[in-house]
Every structure is written in structure tokens, then in C-alpha cells.
Design an enzyme around this catalytic site. Structure first.
Site, PDB file in Angstrom:
ATOM      1  CG  ASP A   1      30.131 -14.518  54.344  1.00 26.34           C
ATOM      2  OD1 ASP A   1      31.015 -15.206  53.782  1.00 26.34           O
ATOM      3  OD2 ASP A   1      29.153 -14.039  53.717  1.00 26.34           O
ATOM      4  CD  GLU A   2      33.031 -19.105  51.790  1.00 27.44           C
ATOM      5  OE1 GLU A   2      33.282 -20.312  51.796  1.00 27.44           O
ATOM      6  OE2 GLU A   2      33.224 -18.374  50.804  1.00 27.44           O
TER       7      GLU A   2
HETATM    8  P1  TYD Z   1      32.939 -18.676  44.410  1.00 29.65           P
HETATM    9  O1  TYD Z   1      33.203 -17.491  43.552  1.00 29.65           O
HETATM   10  O2  TYD Z   1      33.852 -19.849  44.322  1.00 29.65           O
HETATM   11  O3  TYD Z   1      32.867 -18.127  45.921  1.00 29.65           O
HETATM   12  P2  TYD Z   1      32.380 -18.882  47.282  1.00 29.65           P
HETATM   13  O4  TYD Z   1      32.370 -20.340  47.065  1.00 29.65           O
HETATM   14  O5  TYD Z   1      33.444 -18.465  48.240  1.00 29.65           O
HETATM   15  O6  TYD Z   1      31.039 -18.312  47.603  1.00 29.65           O
HETATM   16  O7  TYD Z   1      31.467 -19.194  44.133  1.00 29.65           O
HETATM   17  C1  TYD Z   1      30.342 -18.342  44.280  1.00 29.65           C
HETATM   18  C2  TYD Z   1      29.100 -19.172  44.024  1.00 29.65           C
HETATM   19  O8  TYD Z   1      29.078 -19.557  42.642  1.00 29.65           O
HETATM   20  C3  TYD Z   1      29.063 -20.468  44.826  1.00 29.65           C
HETATM   21  O9  TYD Z   1      27.716 -20.731  45.203  1.00 29.65           O
HETATM   22  C4  TYD Z   1      29.543 -21.524  43.833  1.00 29.65           C
HETATM   23  C5  TYD Z   1      29.058 -20.988  42.495  1.00 29.65           C
HETATM   24  N1  TYD Z   1      29.897 -21.315  41.319  1.00 29.65           N
HETATM   25  C6  TYD Z   1      29.306 -21.858  40.187  1.00 29.65           C
HETATM   26  O10 TYD Z   1      28.079 -22.082  40.130  1.00 29.65           O
HETATM   27  N2  TYD Z   1      30.105 -22.128  39.109  1.00 29.65           N
HETATM   28  C7  TYD Z   1      31.442 -21.921  39.118  1.00 29.65           C
HETATM   29  O11 TYD Z   1      32.131 -22.228  38.105  1.00 29.65           O
HETATM   30  C8  TYD Z   1      32.037 -21.338  40.285  1.00 29.65           C
HETATM   31  C9  TYD Z   1      33.512 -21.078  40.345  1.00 29.65           C
HETATM   32  C10 TYD Z   1      31.227 -21.049  41.367  1.00 29.65           C
END
Ligand code: TYD
Ligand code: NAD
Length: 339
Positions: A126-127
Site C-alpha cells: 500500500d506504500e
Molecule cells: P516499519 O515496521 O519499518 O514499517 P513501514 O515503515 O513499512 O510502515 O515501521 C512501522 C512504523 O513504525 C512506521 O511509522 C515507522 C515506525 N517505527 C518506529 O517508530 N520506530 C522504529 O524503530 C521502527 C523500525 C519503526
């Protein structure tokens, strides 16, 4: 039926292999993976015991290797999960994302054209739609939402999607695409939010939340995603895109607090760190098309799925402790030390 599953040693690809072996015991499954930092053969240990499953190590962007494999195996269906998948890494080093996610997709589709195929399925995200504002909870991504990417990761996935649709229109390749929201569940690599928080909370380590933690993701239990792909490759229309998601929106802070509550750990572990560059605010999928056309609906609610996931990480500590004891330490230090 013989199916090639690329990215089979990764998070969703491995879950898909297990679903296919369970749902279609007569199918032959070939799992392909380059075993990058994100691929883990231990994940496929159980599958290897099944005579219907075979693993091959290789690069989807290596044309000679892929063409030889297709010539030998004569696949009926190809499901492409292989990708560089972490947004934060794509901000550090976009090049490998373009190579694997775009050129790798091209090589696979060229091999499909050369050797014939009943279906090429692209696992997308979906990104590719960019993000939605937090103050418009009435808005959702449909298949008609314009492509509007934010990160090198999502741009590479969108480019691949366009190429897949172009191969259908120009060459008549029988393709389909699913665009799914954030997955969670077993075998999720601990660089991603949910497994990172579970593993660090268990060790009483600080829990990095980007920005204010208000960003919203639409979480889907990984098995529900795999069931959706199974439906699309068998009954979905050729040349079509299907959005996959189940109205399980949560802010990042809600997700982190839920995990802490389940583990009996204090909220004082939460540490606000610098925001991700270009950080998407909200993802939310409208799954009407796949639900109406193929009868797919998610079976797991977030509140249940997160408990199942935490239990899996508690029961399978060797799996993730092996990962976080290696190169991962350097990765964490590099990405989080000066944030
Ligand atoms: P992520 O699991 O990397 O998936 P995506 O970026 O594909 O959505 O991240 C999910 C959400 O969590 C995203 O808004 C970024 C946030 N996040 C944090 O706040 N701290 C972290 O250490 C990570 C890895 C992600
Ligand atoms: P992952 O990073 O866990 O797994 C990717 C796998 O691909 C790894 O095993 C890696 O070794 C392999 N790989 C990388 N480069 C390769 C190459 N050149 N040749 C062969 N194999 C290679 O990722 P994931 O979360 O399982 O995601 C799988 C797919 O689903 C990706 O295409 C991703 O864009 C998409 N997707 C993921 C999510 C999610 O929430 N994780 C949501 C929607 C879509």
C-alpha cells in the site's frame, strides 16, 4: 501445479510457503532466496522436510541463473516476494532497492515470457499510494488511488508495479498484483517495528519511537495476507490490482503500549527519537474489491493477532536471538545511535 516462490526465506514468503504446503499438498513448491541479511534458512527448516518443497539459493536479478532455473523447472505460477523491504535502509542506500525490486522483477517477467507461465503474481504494498492525512479518517486507499510515493523503497515497488502492468498490456503476460498493508506475525525480521519492540522490551531495552508516535499503520496478520494471495493467483482476474487490508488501524504508540501491556513491561522504556525522513503519516486500505470479487476477509483481529505474535516470539527465542546477536548489532548502532 508447480509454483516458484521468490523471497521464500523472508517473512511473508516463508509464511506463504507454509500456507501453500498446507492448502495444496499436491503442488510442488520451489522456494528461491538470495539469503540476504533478511533471509534465514532456519525459517524453512520444517518445509525442507516436505518432499513437495525444494529450496534454491539465487538472485532474481541474475538473468542467466533465473533463465536456467525456468528452463529446468517449467513453473506454472510465479509469486514474487523477493525484495529489499525496509524503508529506513532505503533512505541510507537506495541503489540496491532499485536493482532488486525493479530489475529483479523485470528479469523474472522476461523468464516468464520466454518459458511460458499461467500466472505471474507481484506482491506489492500500500506504500505505493503514499500516505493519507491524520485528520481525514474517512479516506482510504482504493485501487484507483493515484501512485504517489514517499521513500526510495515505495518508489521502487511502484516502478515494479508499473512494469508488471506494462508487461501485461504490451506482451500479454498473465499478471496480477496485490497491494497489502503492514503485516505482522511469525518470522518477522526484528528491524521492523513490532518484532523490534517485542525483542527489545523483553531485554528491558529502550524502545525507539519515531517522531511523536502518532503515525498510523493498518496492521494485517501475515496468514491473512497469504490467504489473499492464494485466492488472487487462483481466482483473481489477470491484469488486475487487488488491495489487501483489514481495517486494523493503530498509531505506533498504541502498538508499542499494547505490546508493553501484554509483556508486563513499563511504558518508561519508550524513547522518542528523531523522525524518519519523509515519514508517511497514515496508511489505510479499502479492501472492498477483493472482498466482493473473491470473498476474502481478514480472519484475525489486531488484538488477537498481537497476542499470537508475542506468544510466537516468546516460544521461538532462538530464532530471533540468533539474528540479533550477529550483524544486526552494527545495524542498530548505525541507525539509532545519533537519532
Ligand atoms: P516499519 O515496521 O519499518 O514499517 P513501514 O515503515 O513499512 O510502515 O515501521 C512501522 C512504523 O513504525 C512506521 O511509522 C515507522 C515506525 N517505527 C518506529 O517508530 N520506530 C522504529 O524503530 C521502527 C523500525 C519503526
Ligand atoms: P523480507 O525482507 O522479510 O524478505 C525479503 C526476502 O527476499 C529475504 O528473504 C531476502 O533474502 C530475499 N531477497 C532480497 N533480495 C533478493 C534477490 N535479489 N534475489 C532473491 N531473493 C532476495 O520482506 P517481507 O516483509 O517478507 O516482504 C516480502 C514482500 O512483501 C516484499 O516484496 C514487500 O515489498 C512486500 N510487502 C511487505 C509488507 C510488510 O509489511 N512486510 C507489506 C506489504 C507488502
Amino acid at each position: 501445479m508447480k509454483i516458484l516462490v521468490t523471497g521464500a526465506a523472508g517473512f511473508i514468503g516463508s509464511n506463504f510457503v507454509y500456507l501453500m504446503l498446507e492448502q495444496h499438498p499436491d503442488y510442488e513448491i520451489v522456494g528461491l532466496d538470495l539469503l540476504t541479511y533478511a533471509g534465514n534458512l532456519e525459517t524453512l527448516e520444517e518445509a525442507m522436510k516436505n518432499p513437495k518443497f525444494k529450496f534454491t539459493k539465487g538472485d532474481i536479478a541474475d538473468r542467466d541463473y533465473i533463465f536456467n532455473l525456468f528452463k529446468e523447472e517449467k513453473f506454472d505460477i510465479v509469486v514474487n516476494f523477493a525484495a529489499e523491504s525496509h524503508v529506513d535502509r532505503s533512505i541510507e542506500d537506495p541503489g540496491i532497492f532499485l536493482r532488486t525490486n525493479i530489475l529483479g522483477t523485470q528479469v523474472l517477467m522476461d523468464a516468464c515470457r520466454e518459458y511460458g507461465i499461467k500466472r505471474y503474481h507481484q506482491v506489492s504494498t500500500d506504500e505505493v499510494y503514499g500516505d493519507l492525512p491524520l485528520d481525514r479518517p474517512d479516506l482510504f486507499f482504493t485501487e484507483e488511488t493515484p501512485i504517489h510515493t514517499s521513500s526510495p523503497y515505495s518508489a521502487s515497488k511502484a516502478a515494479a508495479d508499473l512494469l508488471v502492468l506494462a508487461y501485461h498490456r504490451t506482451f500479454g503476460l498473465p499478471v496480477s498484483i496485490t497491494r497489502c498493508s503492514n503485516n505482522y506475525g511469525p518470522y518477522h525480521f526484528p528491524e521492523k517495528l513490532i518484532p523490534l519492540i517485542i525483542s527489545r522490551a523483553l531485554a528491558d531495552e529502550s524502545l525507539p519511537v519515531y517522531g511523536t508516535g502518532e503515525n498510523v499503520r493498518d496492521w494485517l496478520y501475515v496468514k491473512d495476507h497469504c490467504i489473499a494471495i492464494d485466492k488472487v493467483i487462483h481466482d483473481g482476474k489477470v491484469g488486475e490490482v487487488y488491495n489487501v487490508g483489514g481495517h486494523n488501524e493503530r498509531t505506533n504508540l498504541e502498538v508499542v503500549k499494547t505490546i508493553l501491556h501484554e509483556l508486563g513491561k513499563p511504558e518508561s522504556l519508550i524513547t522518542y527519537v528523531g523522525d524518519r525522513k519523509g515519514h508517511d503519516m497514515r496508511y489505510a486500505i479499502d479492501p472492498t474489491k477483493i472482498s466482493n470479487e473473491l470473498g476474502w476477509l481478514p480472519t484475525v483481529k489486531f488484538d488477537d493477532g498481537i497476542k499470537m505474535t508475542i506468544k510466537w516470539y516468546l516460544d521461538n527465542q532462538d530464532w530471533w536471538k540468533n539474528i540479533i546477536s550477529g550483524d544486526y548489532k552494527n545495524y542498530y548502532e548505525k541507525m539509532y545511535s545519533n537519532r
